[in-house]
Each structure stands twice: as C-alpha cells, then as structure tokens.
Design a protein around this motif. Sequence first.
Motif, PDB file in Angstrom:
ATOM      1  N   GLU A  46       0.807  -1.220   0.000  1.00 34.70           N
ATOM      2  CA  GLU A  46       0.000   0.000   0.000  1.00 34.70           C
ATOM      3  C   GLU A  46       0.843   1.274   0.000  1.00 34.70           C
ATOM      4  O   GLU A  46       0.408   2.315   0.496  1.00 34.70           O
ATOM      5  N   VAL A  47       2.039   1.194  -0.539  1.00 33.48           N
ATOM      6  CA  VAL A  47       2.843   2.404  -0.760  1.00 33.48           C
ATOM      7  C   VAL A  47       2.546   2.862  -2.182  1.00 33.48           C
ATOM      8  O   VAL A  47       3.054   2.295  -3.150  1.00 33.48           O
ATOM      9  N   LEU A  48       1.699   3.876  -2.291  1.00 34.31           N
ATOM     10  CA  LEU A  48       1.187   4.307  -3.590  1.00 34.31           C
ATOM     11  C   LEU A  48       1.505   5.766  -3.894  1.00 34.31           C
ATOM     12  O   LEU A  48       1.158   6.262  -4.968  1.00 34.31           O
ATOM     13  N   ASP A  49       2.164   6.462  -2.954  1.00 33.80           N
ATOM     14  CA  ASP A  49       2.540   7.853  -3.173  1.00 33.80           C
ATOM     15  C   ASP A  49       3.548   7.918  -4.322  1.00 33.80           C
ATOM     16  O   ASP A  49       4.655   7.378  -4.213  1.00 33.80           O
ATOM     17  N   PRO A  50       3.200   8.573  -5.434  1.00 33.90           N
ATOM     18  CA  PRO A  50       4.107   8.567  -6.591  1.00 33.90           C
ATOM     19  C   PRO A  50       5.452   9.210  -6.311  1.00 33.90           C
ATOM     20  O   PRO A  50       6.465   8.811  -6.905  1.00 33.90           O
ATOM     21  N   GLU A  51       5.496  10.205  -5.422  1.00 33.54           N
ATOM     22  CA  GLU A  51       6.770  10.846  -5.106  1.00 33.54           C
ATOM     23  C   GLU A  51       7.703   9.892  -4.372  1.00 33.54           C
ATOM     24  O   GLU A  51       8.912   9.889  -4.600  1.00 33.54           O
ATOM     25  N   ILE A  52       7.153   9.090  -3.475  1.00 37.29           N
ATOM     26  CA  ILE A  52       7.979   8.132  -2.733  1.00 37.29           C
ATOM     27  C   ILE A  52       8.442   7.009  -3.649  1.00 37.29           C
ATOM     28  O   ILE A  52       9.610   6.590  -3.606  1.00 37.29           O
ATOM     29  N   LEU A  53       7.574   6.528  -4.524  1.00 33.27           N
ATOM     30  CA  LEU A  53       7.980   5.492  -5.471  1.00 33.27           C
ATOM     31  C   LEU A  53       9.082   6.001  -6.396  1.00 33.27           C
ATOM     32  O   LEU A  53      10.033   5.281  -6.692  1.00 33.27           O
ATOM     33  N   ALA A  54       8.967   7.244  -6.824  1.00 31.88           N
ATOM     34  CA  ALA A  54      10.011   7.837  -7.674  1.00 31.88           C
ATOM     35  C   ALA A  54      11.322   7.978  -6.915  1.00 31.88           C
ATOM     36  O   ALA A  54      12.412   7.747  -7.460  1.00 31.88           O
ATOM     37  N   LEU A  55      11.238   8.336  -5.626  1.00 31.18           N
ATOM     38  CA  LEU A  55      12.427   8.495  -4.799  1.00 31.18           C
ATOM     39  C   LEU A  55      13.155   7.164  -4.621  1.00 31.18           C
ATOM     40  O   LEU A  55      14.388   7.096  -4.669  1.00 31.18           O
ATOM     41  N   LEU A  56      12.400   6.090  -4.442  1.00 34.04           N
ATOM     42  CA  LEU A  56      12.995   4.765  -4.275  1.00 34.04           C
ATOM     43  C   LEU A  56      13.674   4.295  -5.557  1.00 34.04           C
ATOM     44  O   LEU A  56      14.591   3.474  -5.517  1.00 34.04           O
ATOM     45  N   ASN A  57      13.231   4.814  -6.679  1.00 32.14           N
ATOM     46  CA  ASN A  57      13.876   4.495  -7.945  1.00 32.14           C
ATOM     47  C   ASN A  57      15.126   5.353  -8.151  1.00 32.14           C
ATOM     48  O   ASN A  57      16.113   4.918  -8.748  1.00 32.14           O
ATOM     49  N   GLU A  58      15.078   6.571  -7.598  1.00 32.73           N
ATOM     50  CA  GLU A  58      16.177   7.525  -7.784  1.00 32.73           C
ATOM     51  C   GLU A  58      17.358   7.245  -6.866  1.00 32.73           C
ATOM     52  O   GLU A  58      18.527   7.336  -7.266  1.00 32.73           O
ATOM     53  N   ILE A  59      17.080   6.926  -5.591  1.00 33.92           N
ATOM     54  CA  ILE A  59      18.146   6.680  -4.620  1.00 33.92           C
ATOM     55  C   ILE A  59      18.485   5.201  -4.637  1.00 33.92           C
ATOM     56  O   ILE A  59      17.649   4.356  -4.319  1.00 33.92           O
ATOM     57  N   HIS A  60      19.687   4.872  -4.999  1.00 37.53           N
ATOM     58  CA  HIS A  60      20.081   3.488  -5.251  1.00 37.53           C
ATOM     59  C   HIS A  60      20.452   2.781  -3.947  1.00 37.53           C
ATOM     60  O   HIS A  60      21.505   3.044  -3.353  1.00 37.53           O
TER      61      HIS A  60
END
Length: 217
Positions: A19-33
Amino acid sequence: MNLAQARFNMIEQQIRPWEVLDPEILALLNEIHREDYLPLASKALAFVDMEVPLPGGQSMLAPRVEARALQDLKVQKHEKVLEVGAGSGFMAALLAHRAQRVISLEINPELAEFARSNLQKAGVSNAEVRVADGARDVQADGPFDVIVLSGSVAEVPASLLNQLKVGGRLFAIVGYEPVMRATVITRDSDKNFSTVQPWDTVATRLQNFPEPSRFKL
C-alpha cells in the motif's frame, strides 16, 4: 544482475503491494540506489524482501518497511528530522530528500563512518550522522518535526516524545516478536499525544532502549 530491473521488481512486487502508492515516494525509491548504501559483500541483497545485516550486529530495514514508514510520516520540505539508528545511511538519504535537515544518530562508530561516507558519495548535504546513543543522548538541536526510529523498541521513551514539536510525528516499530506494530505518535499539544498502529512487522532491536518486564500477575 540487471540493477534497474531488480529495483523495478522491488518497487512493483514488494513496495506497491504494501500500500505504498505515493508517486513521489515510489520515484524516490527508484532515484536513490539502495545498493550504494550496502557493504560490497551484501550488495546482492539490496532488493531482497528482508533486513540486510550491517557491521556491528545492526541491520538495514526491509525495503517495504522503509517505504511505508516514509509514506506514513508525510515529511515536508520545511521540516527537521531526527533519526535514531543511522545504519548504512539509506533511510537518512530518503528522509533528506523530503526534509529540510536530518540528524541521524548511530551508536556504532564504524557504522556511523560508513553512513557518512555513503551520504557524502551520494551528494546528500542536508543529512548529518553523529555517533550517539539515541536511547540516552538528548539532542540540543530539538525539538523536531519528525523522529524516526530505524529499528524496534519495546516502548517509546518519554525523552524522545518530549523532543517532538507540537504537530510533530514519531515513527517506531513497537512490541515483541513474533508480531510488532508500526506506531506513529503525533504530538497534538504540549501534553497530549495521539497514536495509530496501522500495520504489523518485525525488526531488529535498537540498542540500549528499555526492555520492561512482560511478567504480569
């Protein structure tokens, strides 16, 4: 290993279903390795749904736990954050991208230096790692908008709750195995706090926090 594919799978198969659906957080998890914050011997475990062992007997929280905590806290760009348990510095990096400033405490000097190095290499300039015992060392920089305990405790000590600003939120994983509760405590006024426990998980204990007796008559 195809790191981009492994990261995508982690987000889509572990984090979204939690249930982690916040697009900003999902983008951050993709950005920070995530793999950049692990020792060389553990990099292959970066995207696995588990806690990853770190030096000094510490652990890196599972990806879905970090992501859900970040979503629940709703950290804002003007806010000051205290983290207890810097570990590898990964959670501090996530918080730093959402907040104005992060102070992260790590009781193990070797691990604190590892976290500092990771954050520096990643160009994260608004997160500071200090060698300190988060269970005992009151921070002169408080009060804080957000406090994050990156590990589990039997109970949240009053000394940390007193470090919250009015309107501030504290996240901790509270309880005992086999089931612990993700706990978000909000300071509603000087003397009043409200608590929600929206999901269950299990995490490694933070060092030196009190362990009250579970024996009851």
